[in-house]
Write an enzyme that holds these catalytic residues in place. Structure first.
Site, PDB file in Angstrom:
ATOM      1  N   LYS A  31      33.289  36.766  52.586  1.00  0.00           N
ATOM      2  CA  LYS A  31      33.456  38.125  52.066  1.00  0.00           C
ATOM      3  C   LYS A  31      32.928  39.166  53.051  1.00  0.00           C
ATOM      4  CE  LYS A  31      35.324  37.394  47.951  1.00  0.00           C
ATOM      5  NZ  LYS A  31      36.661  37.892  47.577  1.00  0.00           N
ATOM      6  N   TYR A  74      25.991  31.602  45.954  1.00  0.00           N
ATOM      7  CA  TYR A  74      27.267  32.159  46.398  1.00  0.00           C
ATOM      8  C   TYR A  74      27.741  31.475  47.677  1.00  0.00           C
ATOM      9  CZ  TYR A  74      30.933  35.703  46.650  1.00  0.00           C
ATOM     10  OH  TYR A  74      32.144  36.346  46.670  1.00  0.00           O
ATOM     11  N   ALA A  90      37.761  31.905  38.058  1.00  0.00           N
ATOM     12  CA  ALA A  90      37.339  31.736  39.443  1.00  0.00           C
ATOM     13  C   ALA A  90      35.820  31.734  39.548  1.00  0.00           C
ATOM     14  CB  ALA A  90      37.928  32.854  40.309  1.00  0.00           C
ATOM     15  N   THR A  95      35.205  35.166  34.844  1.00  0.00           N
ATOM     16  CA  THR A  95      36.577  34.747  35.085  1.00  0.00           C
ATOM     17  C   THR A  95      36.595  33.256  35.386  1.00  0.00           C
ATOM     18  OG1 THR A  95      36.451  35.130  37.474  1.00  0.00           O
ATOM     19  CG2 THR A  95      37.110  37.003  36.099  1.00  0.00           C
ATOM     20  N   GLY A 104      47.553  37.415  42.978  1.00  0.00           N
ATOM     21  CA  GLY A 104      46.407  36.677  42.461  1.00  0.00           C
ATOM     22  C   GLY A 104      46.293  36.564  40.961  1.00  0.00           C
ATOM     23  N   VAL A 113      49.694  32.035  49.264  1.00  0.00           N
ATOM     24  CA  VAL A 113      49.574  32.747  50.542  1.00  0.00           C
ATOM     25  C   VAL A 113      49.543  31.820  51.750  1.00  0.00           C
ATOM     26  CG1 VAL A 113      48.516  34.851  49.651  1.00  0.00           C
ATOM     27  CG2 VAL A 113      47.060  32.903  50.267  1.00  0.00           C
TER      28      VAL A 113
END
Length: 259
Positions: A167, A160, A200, A198, A18, A70
């Site tokens: 998650k 979120y 992301a 970040t 990552g 991935v």
């Protein structure tokens, strides 16, 4: 007689996935692991990230760098084949990746598309299972598998959205994997950092408001850094963390304890 320090990772080998740039959590982990004495293969998920990752190699101890999307089984297989060739074993693996389509992420969870939900779950959660499956045969003397979560897995966090259920599934997977792999001495952990600025995180709508709330309300009155997360990963992988598995470790300056 000299005894190795319980936090030392000297002689440990593993994979960190990552990497994206200098602000990524994966980089904070890789740098901390190197400083603790570990050797590693570091992967990045997109070819366009290579120019951002290459300048970071020195700080990570010049790990072998590999492209690993991935969703590309051949690339995933190549990483573990290389680990087999280089060391014949693995001691740790860090899964540091998440993705959700912007439209699905910014909308209501109830309105997310079937395709968007499946993609977010595949990249952000199921990929951890796939990596663990490949790591297991190489962890002949036990090992540690770590993934990255967030408080939105446990409570509703404004904006979120879709990543919350994803998650939550990831944290549940950690518990089941810990139970299944524990007899082989393989420990499975989730680290749940507070907001970190970040690239992301910039995809989360109104992220700055989320970060400011954490900074003002966390008991330590500050945000955490990728270095904080990296040091926690070192602890969990090291001999000092040998009795810990199946849990979620919050690295958020205490923000998760506030209502």
């Amino acid at each position: 007689m000299t005894t190795q320090h319980p936090f030392s990772l000297a002689g440990k080998t593993g994979i960190v996935t990552g990497l994206a740039n200098a602000d990524s959590i994966a980089f904070g982990c890789a740098r901390a692991l190197h400083e603790a004495g570990a050797e590693m293969i570091a992967t990045y998920g997109h070819a366009k990230a290579e120019r951002h990752v290459t300048p970071l190699l020195e700080a990570m101890g010049h790990p072998e760098l590999m492209l690993c999307d991935v969703q590309d089984e051949a690339q995933v297989e190549a990483v573990f084949q290389r680990a087999q060739e280089r060391w014949g074993r693995l001691d740790f693996l860090i899964h540091s990746m998440a993705f959700a389509n912007r439209d699905d992420l910014h909308g209501r969870v109830v309105d997310c598309s079937r395709e968007g939900f499946a993609q977010a779950m595949d990249i952000s959660c199921h990929s951890f299972l796939r990596l663990a499956q490949r790591a297991e045969p190489l962890m002949t003397a036990g090992g540690c598998l770590i993934t990255l979560s967030y408080y939105g897995a446990e409570k509703v966090v404004p904006n979120y959205g879709l990543m919350g259920p994803v998650k939550a599934a990831l944290e549940a997977s950690v518990r089941y994997m810990a139970d299944e792999l524990g007899p082989a001495g393989i420990r499975v952990q989730a680290i749940s950092p507070g907001p970190i600025r970040t690239r992301a995180a910039s995809g989360i709508r109104d992220f700055e408001a989320l970060a400011e709330d954490a900074e003002q309300r966390a008991p330590l009155r500050r945000l955490v850094s990728t270095e904080d997360v990296g040091r926690t990963a070192v602890f969990l992988i090291s001999e000092a963390g040998q009795s810990l598995t199946g849990g979620t470790t919050y690295v958020d300056a205490g923000h998760h304890v506030k209502a």
